[in-house]
Write an enzyme that holds these catalytic residues in place. Structure first.
Site, PDB file in Angstrom:
ATOM      1  N   ASP A 451     -38.433  30.295 -16.251  1.00  0.00           N
ATOM      2  CA  ASP A 451     -38.147  28.828 -16.271  1.00  0.00           C
ATOM      3  C   ASP A 451     -37.508  28.331 -14.903  1.00  0.00           C
ATOM      4  O   ASP A 451     -36.755  28.854 -14.102  1.00  0.00           O
ATOM      5  CB  ASP A 451     -37.199  28.548 -17.595  1.00  0.00           C
ATOM      6  CG  ASP A 451     -36.746  27.030 -17.455  1.00  0.00           C
ATOM      7  OD1 ASP A 451     -37.874  26.189 -17.762  1.00  0.00           O
ATOM      8  OD2 ASP A 451     -35.605  26.581 -17.364  1.00  0.00           O
ATOM      9  N   GLU A 504     -43.047  29.278 -14.046  1.00  0.00           N
ATOM     10  CA  GLU A 504     -42.995  27.783 -14.231  1.00  0.00           C
ATOM     11  C   GLU A 504     -42.505  27.105 -12.924  1.00  0.00           C
ATOM     12  O   GLU A 504     -41.235  26.890 -12.746  1.00  0.00           O
ATOM     13  CB  GLU A 504     -42.302  27.399 -15.375  1.00  0.00           C
ATOM     14  CG  GLU A 504     -42.419  25.548 -15.559  1.00  0.00           C
ATOM     15  CD  GLU A 504     -41.158  25.203 -15.838  1.00  0.00           C
ATOM     16  OE1 GLU A 504     -41.434  23.769 -16.250  1.00  0.00           O
ATOM     17  OE2 GLU A 504     -40.016  25.697 -15.807  1.00  0.00           O
TER      18      GLU A 504
END
Length: 783
Positions: A451, A504
């Site tokens: 993330d 990401e």
């Protein structure tokens, strides 16, 4: 958990009932073997000889939790006249040493300290008999081994690797581990807190007394250690840390492998008893590189997929559902323990513990095992960019900035009110690298979606001018974060064959999916990820599809621009949870027009997405065109699929399409074998802006083509000619049409064989004349 103060005269530890599915070893007083010729248990003890008093400074440091070596003061050691034994037992009325057949009563030195010199020539294998006032029920005695008679349970190699920041199995060295020393079973507690003046472990096994168990420092490693006999799996614990300023804080274990269910915050001693049954899956998962394999992902927020279900209950439903839809993998939003459910798991406090909201760590293993046995891979959303400020967790852990940078301007994350990790500190980097390995090895995770990579890579991320400091070269890149990501990826790929890491990352950083030893234009080696989320494709395509068809021709190249950079990285196309929250609505809710048009656009968009180069990810609820925005309180609107609902067929038709997309996709190498190679794609017509049409070819490694045509106008286009490869008179067949009646469409198209003709079109000598349904995507391939 807020531990209560201990009672004035506590009895011996009382076993607690196990949590659901959690094995627990009862912490009951241990009984020594009876001495064959010694005195019976009723025989009075002999008073030990007086021991020399502790130096006032040592006594004060010991009782206030500031002593670095309590084992030098407590336990047994040779002394003038025999063996000196000193014990720290707050609230006890008496302490007796049991040494074989002999019993020696220690003197009460006050403040819970007891001491005496035993008239023996060698240190015996002794035990302590501790007596308490039992209130109105009379005296209570508790028999136990003395924690301060055991040598350190952590070896020099472990300490060396921790100091170097290279302990790839850190969870085996730090934290709480059930172990046996000198044939005595208990728990070894170890903690990294290099700047602490002292550390004590407390828990339900000592009624949360904060004095009784001071830990010893193991030197320059910064590790503190104590073996506590008689404690077992299921025990609750925390560490009481005295910082350099003398202030104390009660902290959860950063390495805890189990936790209490939030909002309680204690750590839990955990042992795994799960027997894996996924050997076949594990043996074959790495047979084909992920960028050359079918990879279709269903993203799930486990607590809300079916609210109220445990890990084991989810294992009874989720694998069958995903298998029926045909996805190759699931991606689980973060499952590591987090105090605030509304963070969806993105503000982690227990990096080594699956959230206890749905069961135990072994229950989570059971779920992964069940998915693997259905042929479904598991990707875990992994958060290494930041952590929350809770004063019982990582923030200012040992009284100093430890896991976060000392520079507050660099430590504070401006977007989320959290703290960033200090990637330049070897032990912190080790904590995270080992954590990535831990999930893959201990839970058989098949992939990590990392993330917020962009927030890690840039020193100026979301910071105003003047609010950040450049790196040593004057640049904005966080060189420590780059090195950390490279080390994490290299370590995971080396240790865990078949695992994929996914970034990401929302910027144009060069080389996110390039090997770490390949230096790019920016002068950095590649970050080493296997795949990268294509945020540009997601943003542009959603922008295009949200326009009314009459306006789409002015945004046509928002849909084609992705092919300009499609092969700069190994991409995954995400329609994730981020696109269906915070007022954005659902995927079908972004589409313009009436309900029929919105559903048609939804289906056509999915057909375009599955045919576009790159792997694909779809968030739960979007597979059946849920109209409402996702809510973590109630999850997907499953009632839309209830036969009693009037429009049930509309939603079931979309779900049927997703199943067929996955079925055809997995059976068609042209759609995944060359996702990351330019030879796998060719435009037929990328400039038909006035028609709102996109037509392109995909090719497998053997050159076999698939033609994908999307018509994003509400008009049927008859006799639409498209150039194709292959000989004249070849026959092409429609293999998927998102306008099919079974999906809720109008049934427009030509499902029968189409003969290729020797009519030039789009630079090819052969072409097809097709009928394009309105707001639909059609796939065709030659027989």
């Amino acid at each position: 958990m807020s531990p209560a103060a201990p009672p004035a005269a506590p009895p011996g530890p009382v076993p607690e009932p196990p949590a659901a599915g959690q094995p627990r070893t009862a912490r009951v007083p241990e009984q020594p073997p009876a001495a064959p010729d010694g005195p019976g248990p009723e025989e009075p003890a002999t008073a030990a000889l007086p021991a020399p008093p502790l130096a006032p400074e040592d006594r004060d440091r010991l009782l206030t939790g500031r002593h670095h070596d309590p084992h030098a003061l407590l336990g047994a050691r040779p002394a003038a006249g025999g063996v000196l034994v000193r014990a720290l037992r707050p609230h006890a009325r008496a302490v007796t040493v049991l040494a074989g057949a002999a019993r020696f009563k220690l003197a009460d030195d006050g403040d819970g300290l007891f001491s005496g010199v035993l008239p023996l020539t060698a240190i015996p294998a002794y035990r302590l008999l501790v007596g308490y006032d039992g209130g109105g029920q009379g005296p209570v005695e508790h028999e136990t081994h003395d924690p301060y008679r055991f040598l350190p349970a952590l070896g020099e190699l472990d300490l060396h690797l921790i100091r170097e920041g290279r302990h790839e199995e850190l969870w085996r060295a730090l934290g709480a581990r059930v172990t046996t020393q000198e044939q005595v079973t208990g728990v070894r507690f170890t903690l990294w807190a290099p700047n602490a003046l002292g550390v004590r472990v407390t828990g339900d096994f000592c009624h949360w007394d904060r004095t009784v168990h001071p830990m010893r420092s193991l030197g320059a490693s910064g590790v503190w250690e104590l073996f506590v006999p008689g404690v077992g799996a299921g025990a609750l614990y925390k560490f009481l840390i005295t910082g350099p300023d003398g202030a104390t804080t009660l902290r959860a274990d950063p390495m805890a492998r189990g936790t209490e269910t939030p909002p309680a915050t204690a750590s839990v001693v955990t042992e795994s008893h799960h027997r894996w049954r996924d050997a076949a899956w594990m043996a074959r998962r790495g047979e084909r590189p992920v960028h050359e394999a079918p990879f279709s992902v269903y993203e799930i927020h486990l607590p809300s997929w079916r609210p109220g279900l445990s890990y084991r209950e989810l294992a009874d439903q989720l694998p069958a559902y995903v298998r029926d839809l045909g996805f190759t993998h699931v991606e689980l939003m973060p499952v590591a323990e987090h105090p605030f459910g509304g963070s969806w798991g993105y503000q982690v406090t227990g990096f080594y513990a699956p959230t206890a909201r749905m069961g135990t760590p072994d229950d989570f293993r059971y779920l992964i095992d069940a998915l693997h046995r259905e042929g479904i891979g598991v990707i875990l959303d992994w958060v290494a960019a930041h952590f929350p400020r809770d004063d019982w967790a990582l923030a200012g852990f040992d009284g100093t900035p430890l896991y976060e940078p000392a520079d507050r301007s660099r430590a504070e994350h401006p977007d989320w009110g959290t703290l960033e990790f200090d990637y330049g500190r070897a032990e912190v980097r080790n904590f995270l690298v080992a954590n990535a390995v831990y999930w893959c090895e201990e839970f058989h995770i098949d992939g990590l979606r990392v993330d917020a990579v962009a927030s890690m890579l840039y020193l100026d991320y979301s910071r105003e001018h003047g609010g950040w400091s450049p790196n040593e070269h004057g640049g904005r890149e966080n060189l420590d974060a780059v090195a950390f990501l490279q080390e994490m990826n290299a370590t995971v790929y080396r240790r865990c064959p078949g695992v994929v890491t996914i970034a990401e990352e929302s910027t144009a950083w060069d080389g996110v999916t390039r090997a770490t030893h390949h230096v790019g234009a920016g002068g950095f080696g590649g970050l080493g990820f296997g795949l990268k989320w294509n945020m540009g494709w997601m943003h542009d395509s959603l922008g295009y599809i949200s326009h009314e068809p009459v306006h789409r021709k002015y945004h046509h190249h928002e849909m084609t621009f992705s092919m300009v950079y499609a092969y700069s990285e190994n991409y995954l196309l995400p329609i994730s949870h981020d696109e269906v929250v915070h007022g954005k609505g659902s995927l079908v809710g972004r589409m313009p027009g009436d309900w029929w048009q919105r559903r048609a656009d939804h289906r056509a968009y999915l057909g375009f997405m599955w045919a576009h180069p790159g792997k694909q990810l779809l968030f739960m609820g979007q597979e059946f065109a849920q109209g409402a925005e996702w809510s973590q309180e109630h999850g997907p609107d499953w009632w839309l699929l209830d036969p009693s609902y009037a429009a049930e067929a509309d939603h079931r038709g979309v779900r049927l399409l997703v199943r067929d997309l996955n079925t055809v996709y997995r059976a068609t190498p042209a759609l995944w074998e060359r996702d990351c190679a330019p030879e796998g794609f060719a435009w037929v017509d990328g400039d038909a802006a006035d028609d709102n049409v996109f037509a392109f070819l995909r090719f497998g490694a053997d050159g076999a083509p698939l033609l994908a045509v999307s018509n994003f106008s509400p008009v049927v286009r008859h006799g639409y000619r498209l150039g194709v490869p292959g000989p004249a008179a070849g026959v092409w067949t429609e293999v998927l049409n998102t306008d099919a009646e079974r999906y809720g469409g109008g049934g427009v198209g030509r499902p029968g064989p189409l003969a290729a003709e020797a009519v030039p079109a789009h630079g090819r000598g052969v072409s097809l004349e097709v009928t394009l349904p309105p707001l639909a995507t059609v796939w065709l391939r030659p027989e």
